[in-house]
Design a protein around this motif. Structure first.
Motif, mmCIF file in Angstrom:
data_model
loop_
_atom_site.group_PDB
_atom_site.id
_atom_site.type_symbol
_atom_site.label_atom_id
_atom_site.label_comp_id
_atom_site.label_asym_id
_atom_site.label_seq_id
_atom_site.Cartn_x
_atom_site.Cartn_y
_atom_site.Cartn_z
ATOM 1 N N LEU A 146 0.809 -1.215 0.000
ATOM 2 C CA LEU A 146 0.000 0.000 0.000
ATOM 3 C C LEU A 146 0.845 1.268 0.000
ATOM 4 O O LEU A 146 1.859 1.371 0.711
ATOM 5 N N GLN A 147 0.397 2.226 -0.779
ATOM 6 C CA GLN A 147 1.013 3.540 -0.833
ATOM 7 C C GLN A 147 -0.018 4.582 -0.413
ATOM 8 O O GLN A 147 -1.227 4.337 -0.498
ATOM 9 N N MET A 148 0.475 5.735 0.007
ATOM 10 C CA MET A 148 -0.438 6.790 0.468
ATOM 11 C C MET A 148 -1.437 7.153 -0.631
ATOM 12 O O MET A 148 -2.601 7.448 -0.349
ATOM 13 N N LYS A 149 -1.004 7.114 -1.871
ATOM 14 C CA LYS A 149 -1.885 7.498 -2.976
ATOM 15 C C LYS A 149 -3.027 6.501 -3.201
ATOM 16 O O LYS A 149 -3.947 6.774 -3.974
ATOM 17 N N ASP A 150 -2.945 5.341 -2.537
ATOM 18 C CA ASP A 150 -4.028 4.360 -2.663
ATOM 19 C C ASP A 150 -5.230 4.724 -1.807
ATOM 20 O O ASP A 150 -6.280 4.065 -1.890
ATOM 21 N N SER A 151 -5.102 5.744 -0.966
ATOM 22 C CA SER A 151 -6.253 6.205 -0.177
ATOM 23 C C SER A 151 -7.325 6.712 -1.141
ATOM 24 O O SER A 151 -7.116 7.683 -1.883
ATOM 25 N N ALA A 152 -8.456 6.039 -1.137
ATOM 26 C CA ALA A 152 -9.509 6.327 -2.111
ATOM 27 C C ALA A 152 -10.714 5.469 -1.771
ATOM 28 O O ALA A 152 -10.680 4.645 -0.847
ATOM 29 N N SER A 153 -11.774 5.651 -2.551
ATOM 30 C CA SER A 153 -12.928 4.760 -2.463
ATOM 31 C C SER A 153 -12.800 3.703 -3.555
ATOM 32 O O SER A 153 -12.387 4.012 -4.680
ATOM 33 N N TYR A 154 -13.137 2.468 -3.221
ATOM 34 C CA TYR A 154 -13.055 1.371 -4.175
ATOM 35 C C TYR A 154 -14.466 0.827 -4.398
ATOM 36 O O TYR A 154 -15.142 0.410 -3.457
ATOM 37 N N LEU A 155 -14.882 0.847 -5.643
ATOM 38 C CA LEU A 155 -16.252 0.511 -6.006
ATOM 39 C C LEU A 155 -16.301 -0.841 -6.700
ATOM 40 O O LEU A 155 -15.585 -1.078 -7.669
ATOM 41 N N CYS A 156 -17.172 -1.704 -6.193
ATOM 42 C CA CYS A 156 -17.450 -2.984 -6.817
ATOM 43 C C CYS A 156 -18.682 -2.791 -7.705
ATOM 44 O O CYS A 156 -19.657 -2.147 -7.292
ATOM 45 N N ALA A 157 -18.644 -3.301 -8.925
ATOM 46 C CA ALA A 157 -19.762 -3.099 -9.842
ATOM 47 C C ALA A 157 -20.006 -4.369 -10.652
ATOM 48 O O ALA A 157 -19.067 -4.987 -11.143
ATOM 49 N N VAL A 158 -21.273 -4.721 -10.780
ATOM 50 C CA VAL A 158 -21.663 -5.897 -11.554
ATOM 51 C C VAL A 158 -22.311 -5.450 -12.853
ATOM 52 O O VAL A 158 -23.122 -4.525 -12.860
ATOM 53 N N ILE A 159 -21.944 -6.098 -13.943
ATOM 54 C CA ILE A 159 -22.571 -5.793 -15.230
ATOM 55 C C ILE A 159 -23.454 -6.957 -15.653
ATOM 56 O O ILE A 159 -23.076 -8.121 -15.552
ATOM 57 N N PHE A 160 -24.680 -6.626 -16.061
ATOM 58 C CA PHE A 160 -25.590 -7.610 -16.639
ATOM 59 C C PHE A 160 -26.190 -6.997 -17.886
ATOM 60 O O PHE A 160 -26.781 -5.922 -17.805
ATOM 61 N N ASP A 161 -26.003 -7.665 -19.006
ATOM 62 C CA ASP A 161 -26.401 -7.114 -20.299
ATOM 63 C C ASP A 161 -25.590 -5.840 -20.491
ATOM 64 O O ASP A 161 -24.382 -5.908 -20.608
ATOM 65 N N TYR A 162 -26.184 -4.683 -20.521
ATOM 66 C CA TYR A 162 -25.424 -3.448 -20.695
ATOM 67 C C TYR A 162 -25.309 -2.659 -19.400
ATOM 68 O O TYR A 162 -24.576 -1.684 -19.316
ATOM 69 N N LYS A 163 -26.060 -3.053 -18.375
ATOM 70 C CA LYS A 163 -26.214 -2.204 -17.199
ATOM 71 C C LYS A 163 -25.165 -2.503 -16.129
ATOM 72 O O LYS A 163 -24.971 -3.647 -15.742
ATOM 73 N N LEU A 164 -24.503 -1.428 -15.688
ATOM 74 C CA LEU A 164 -23.477 -1.522 -14.660
ATOM 75 C C LEU A 164 -24.070 -1.018 -13.352
ATOM 76 O O LEU A 164 -24.484 0.143 -13.257
ATOM 77 N N SER A 165 -24.115 -1.883 -12.328
ATOM 78 C CA SER A 165 -24.682 -1.527 -11.031
ATOM 79 C C SER A 165 -23.572 -1.535 -9.986
ATOM 80 O O SER A 165 -22.809 -2.492 -9.908
ATOM 81 N N PHE A 166 -23.538 -0.476 -9.174
ATOM 82 C CA PHE A 166 -22.439 -0.279 -8.238
ATOM 83 C C PHE A 166 -22.841 -0.553 -6.799
ATOM 84 O O PHE A 166 -23.979 -0.314 -6.388
ATOM 85 N N GLY A 167 -21.866 -1.016 -6.004
ATOM 86 C CA GLY A 167 -21.999 -0.993 -4.564
ATOM 87 C C GLY A 167 -21.743 0.418 -4.060
ATOM 88 O O GLY A 167 -21.412 1.324 -4.838
ATOM 89 N N ALA A 168 -21.874 0.595 -2.741
ATOM 90 C CA ALA A 168 -21.730 1.927 -2.156
ATOM 91 C C ALA A 168 -20.278 2.381 -2.063
ATOM 92 O O ALA A 168 -20.005 3.552 -1.833
#
Lengths: 108, 114
Positions: free
Chosen positions: A78-100
């Motif tokens: 880990l580096q300091m620049k890795d401080s961020a939000s990490y989003l998990c997203a599932v794609i079905f057909d064309y639609k991308l749905s995200f976690g919080a």
């Protein structure tokens, strides 16, 4: 409907490893993405998994188990620049749905 | 820069006013998405275009929201009679129709309704 769960926050020390888990229950599945988002900026693509197993890309790796509806993102050295939000997203057909998103704070 | 661009980056408006945002996707991308993101949340899907056709519109979008992509290139998102609850970051993303390639996001338009 789409239900994508990930922890809200994680804290780790510089140089350490952090694993961010994501579980999903979705009406369909064509793949899972991980995105990184720094505060006030756009999400940027990190990884894509469509088959079970581990995908490694430098310090970042992502794992998928379709039967368990589970994925994780592993951040190594880990580096300091890795401080961020990490989003998990599932794609079905064309639609991308995200976690919080999971906010990762890297401390010196 | 040939990425997704959005304009304006920031917009402050009074409640009740109409606002319009623009998105220019990556030129060869035929899929275009609008998302809304509030603090501490992931992006919420609003609507999707394939070329000029609007194929899906979220239940989150009331009748005050309308989106267009008239020539299959740039897109606009209009909010009429804005409310304070509309304050959010509005993100545009584009991708290729090739199966499940990643979506590229613009920098977003941050809307503040006062």
């Amino acid at each position: 409907g789409q239900n994508i769960d990930q922890p809200t926050e994680m804290t780790a020390t510089e140089g350490a490893i952090v694993q961010i888990n994501c579980t999903y229950q979705t009406s369909g599945f064509n793949g899972l993405f991980w995105y990184q988002q720094h505060a006030g900026e756009a999400p940027t693509f990190l990884s894509y998994n469509v088959l079970d197993g581990l995908e490694e890309k430098g310090r970042f790796s992502s794992f998928l188990s379709r039967s368990k509806g589970y994925s994780y993102l592993l951040l190594k050295e880990l580096q300091m620049k890795d401080s961020a939000s990490y989003l998990c997203a599932v794609i079905f057909d064309y639609k991308l749905s995200f976690g919080a998103g999971t906010t990762v704070t890297v401390r010196a | 820069d040939t990425g997704v661009s959005q304009d304006p980056r920031h917009k402050i408006t009074k409640r009740g006013q109409n606002v319009t945002f623009r998105c220019d996707p990556i030129s060869e991308h035929n899929r275009l998405y609008w998302y809304r993101q509030t603090l501490g949340q992931g992006p919420e899907f609003l609507t999707y275009f394939q070329n000029e056709a609007q194929l899906e519109k979220s239940r989150l979008l009331s009748d005050r929201f309308s989106a267009e992509r008239p020539k299959g290139s740039f897109s606009t998102l209009e909010i009429q009679r804005t409310e304070q609850g509309d304050s959010a970051m509005y993100l545009c993303a584009s991708s290729s129709r090739d199966t499940n390639t990643e979506a590229f996001f613009g920098q977003g338009t941050r809307l503040t309704v006062v």
